[in-house]
Design a protein around this motif. Structure first.
Motif, PDB file in Angstrom:
ATOM      1  N   ALA A  22      -4.795 -26.477 -23.582  1.00  0.00           N
ATOM      2  CA  ALA A  22      -4.906 -25.737 -22.319  1.00  0.00           C
ATOM      3  C   ALA A  22      -6.369 -25.497 -21.957  1.00  0.00           C
ATOM      4  CB  ALA A  22      -4.157 -24.419 -22.420  1.00  0.00           C
ATOM      5  N   ALA A  23      -7.191 -25.200 -22.971  1.00  0.00           N
ATOM      6  CA  ALA A  23      -8.621 -24.986 -22.712  1.00  0.00           C
ATOM      7  C   ALA A  23      -9.271 -26.270 -22.207  1.00  0.00           C
ATOM      8  CB  ALA A  23      -9.310 -24.513 -23.984  1.00  0.00           C
ATOM      9  N   ALA A  24      -8.897 -27.397 -22.789  1.00  0.00           N
ATOM     10  CA  ALA A  24      -9.452 -28.685 -22.357  1.00  0.00           C
ATOM     11  C   ALA A  24      -9.103 -28.959 -20.899  1.00  0.00           C
ATOM     12  CB  ALA A  24      -8.930 -29.807 -23.249  1.00  0.00           C
ATOM     13  N   GLN A  47     -18.584 -20.935 -24.026  1.00  0.00           N
ATOM     14  CA  GLN A  47     -17.618 -21.121 -22.946  1.00  0.00           C
ATOM     15  C   GLN A  47     -16.345 -21.784 -23.453  1.00  0.00           C
ATOM     16  OE1 GLN A  47     -20.398 -23.284 -20.314  1.00  0.00           O
ATOM     17  NE2 GLN A  47     -20.034 -21.689 -18.769  1.00  0.00           N
ATOM     18  N   VAL A  48     -16.485 -22.727 -24.391  1.00  0.00           N
ATOM     19  CA  VAL A  48     -15.325 -23.388 -24.984  1.00  0.00           C
ATOM     20  C   VAL A  48     -14.480 -22.374 -25.757  1.00  0.00           C
ATOM     21  CG1 VAL A  48     -14.593 -25.037 -26.749  1.00  0.00           C
ATOM     22  CG2 VAL A  48     -16.323 -25.694 -25.062  1.00  0.00           C
ATOM     23  N   ILE A  52     -10.552 -21.197 -25.005  1.00  0.00           N
ATOM     24  CA  ILE A  52      -9.453 -21.294 -25.975  1.00  0.00           C
ATOM     25  C   ILE A  52      -8.778 -19.947 -26.133  1.00  0.00           C
ATOM     26  CG2 ILE A  52      -8.864 -21.732 -28.386  1.00  0.00           C
ATOM     27  CD1 ILE A  52     -11.205 -23.748 -28.458  1.00  0.00           C
ATOM     28  N   VAL A  53      -9.576 -18.869 -26.251  1.00  0.00           N
ATOM     29  CA  VAL A  53      -9.021 -17.527 -26.399  1.00  0.00           C
ATOM     30  C   VAL A  53      -8.196 -17.140 -25.177  1.00  0.00           C
ATOM     31  CG1 VAL A  53      -9.615 -15.067 -26.574  1.00  0.00           C
ATOM     32  CG2 VAL A  53     -10.825 -16.753 -27.976  1.00  0.00           C
ATOM     33  N   GLU A  54      -8.702 -17.447 -23.982  1.00  0.00           N
ATOM     34  CA  GLU A  54      -8.001 -17.043 -22.759  1.00  0.00           C
ATOM     35  C   GLU A  54      -6.799 -17.934 -22.452  1.00  0.00           C
ATOM     36  OE1 GLU A  54     -11.052 -16.943 -19.778  1.00  0.00           O
ATOM     37  OE2 GLU A  54     -11.609 -14.874 -20.273  1.00  0.00           O
ATOM     38  N   GLU A  55      -6.894 -19.230 -22.798  1.00  0.00           N
ATOM     39  CA  GLU A  55      -5.798 -20.151 -22.487  1.00  0.00           C
ATOM     40  C   GLU A  55      -4.775 -20.254 -23.617  1.00  0.00           C
ATOM     41  OE1 GLU A  55      -5.406 -21.502 -19.587  1.00  0.00           O
ATOM     42  OE2 GLU A  55      -7.327 -20.829 -18.757  1.00  0.00           O
ATOM     43  N   PRO A  60      -7.766 -15.549 -32.042  1.00  0.00           N
ATOM     44  CA  PRO A  60      -9.134 -15.318 -32.524  1.00  0.00           C
ATOM     45  C   PRO A  60      -9.148 -14.449 -33.778  1.00  0.00           C
ATOM     46  CG  PRO A  60      -8.678 -13.950 -30.609  1.00  0.00           C
ATOM     47  CD  PRO A  60      -7.501 -14.862 -30.769  1.00  0.00           C
ATOM     48  N   THR A  61     -10.031 -14.787 -34.712  1.00  0.00           N
ATOM     49  CA  THR A  61     -10.320 -13.899 -35.832  1.00  0.00           C
ATOM     50  C   THR A  61     -11.100 -12.710 -35.302  1.00  0.00           C
ATOM     51  OG1 THR A  61     -12.409 -14.999 -36.313  1.00  0.00           O
ATOM     52  CG2 THR A  61     -10.436 -15.899 -37.377  1.00  0.00           C
TER      53      THR A  61
END
Length: 302
Positions: free
Chosen positions: A21-23, A8-9, A13-16, A58-59
């Protein structure tokens, strides 16, 4: 095995687009998000994100894992929703009985809260006199019902389980120009010479007045018998007499009527919620019961 929370984390991060922003989206600190990401990369055995000046990308491995994480998160959400549906707190129905003074004062507060928490549950409410409410409980026409009682006539029914919600004090109603209109508290013994407005049809508040008057050593003079509390307030407002009422009956207060405390010189009533003993109670009903108790704990009219 990959940890779902860390997935979920990663997805956040990928979406935000960044740890910060993810935090914020997850309600975590940036440090906690970074730590979870590092642990996930160790579990995956390879980098999942490329750091750059404007954030993170993301890689290939991170993109594949984020795609799977999105599916997992959605499936978990669907599973939780299905469980809630089965439990009946997202859908379903519940029936409740009430009486007018509570229905016009306390109940709307509880209904608002219940609908905020459980918007998809259908709540059906029936209002009536107490004998009718007890009959509906016994016949299963309602799942729960408000009831009330005084200390000399407690609800005594082995078929019912009672929960006391709050105490509803008896208050004095006087006209705005009455000699006592500016008082905050009055002892009922000071009202021996006043004309009284009472409820017609042997209403319980009449017995409250009779018992209080006897205890104070006088017999009340009756000036008018009203069919409801609004009519009683109207007659009080023009100086025809004074009246007693439960505090819950004064929420819709006449502009020319003043409400005065009687302290302990007049008895209060208990407001209760009841259900039938032995009833199999669904989640929607139990949730409503909890909301009623919660609302009563902070009810300003108690």
């Amino acid at each position: 095995m990959l940890d779902v929370k860390r997935l979920q984390v990663l997805l956040a991060i990928v979406e935000e687009g960044s740890v910060t922003a993810a935090a914020a989206a997850l309600g975590y600190t940036p440090s906690a998000v970074s730590q979870q990401l590092l642990r996930l990369e160790r579990e995956a055995g390879q980098p999942l994100l490329d750091r750059h000046a404007r954030g993170m990308r993301p890689t290939d491995a991170g993109l594949v894992l984020a795609t799977h994480a999105r599916k997992v998160v959605r499936q978990l959400a669907a599973a939780e929703a299905d469980l809630q549906d089965i439990a009946g707190v997202r859908r379903g129905s519940v029936t409740l009985g009430t009486f007018p003074t509570v229905g016009s004062s306390f109940l709307p507060l509880a209904v608002r809260r219940y609908r905020e928490l459980y918007p998809n549950i259908t709540l059906t409410i029936s209002s009536g006199r107490e004998d009718h409410l007890v009959r509906m409980l016994e016949e299963g026409a309602v799942a729960m019902s408000f009831l009330w009682d005084y200390e000399w006539d407690r609800v005594s029914n082995d078929e019912l389980v009672l929960t006391e919600l709050f105490t509803d004090p008896t208050v004095l109603l006087v006209g705005a120009s009455h000699r006592l209109a500016r008082r905050r508290t009055v002892d009922i013994a000071a009202l021996a010479d006043e004309p009284w407005i009472i409820r017609a049809g042997g209403h319980p508040v009449v017995e409250v007045l009779e018992r209080s008057a006897v205890a104070a050593g006088f017999t009340p003079t009756i000036a008018f018998q009203a069919n409801d509390y609004q009519e009683a307030q109207a007659m009080v407002s023009v100086g025809l007499g004074i009246a007693l009422a439960p505090r819950t009956a004064t929420v819709n207060q006449h502009p020319d009527v003043r409400v005065i405390s009687l302290g302990s010189s007049a008895p209060s009533r208990r407001v209760l919620v009841a259900h039938r003993a032995g009833r199999v109670r669904g989640a929607a009903e139990l949730a409503l019961h909890d909301v009623l108790v919660e609302t009563a704990s902070s009810y300003p009219g108690r």
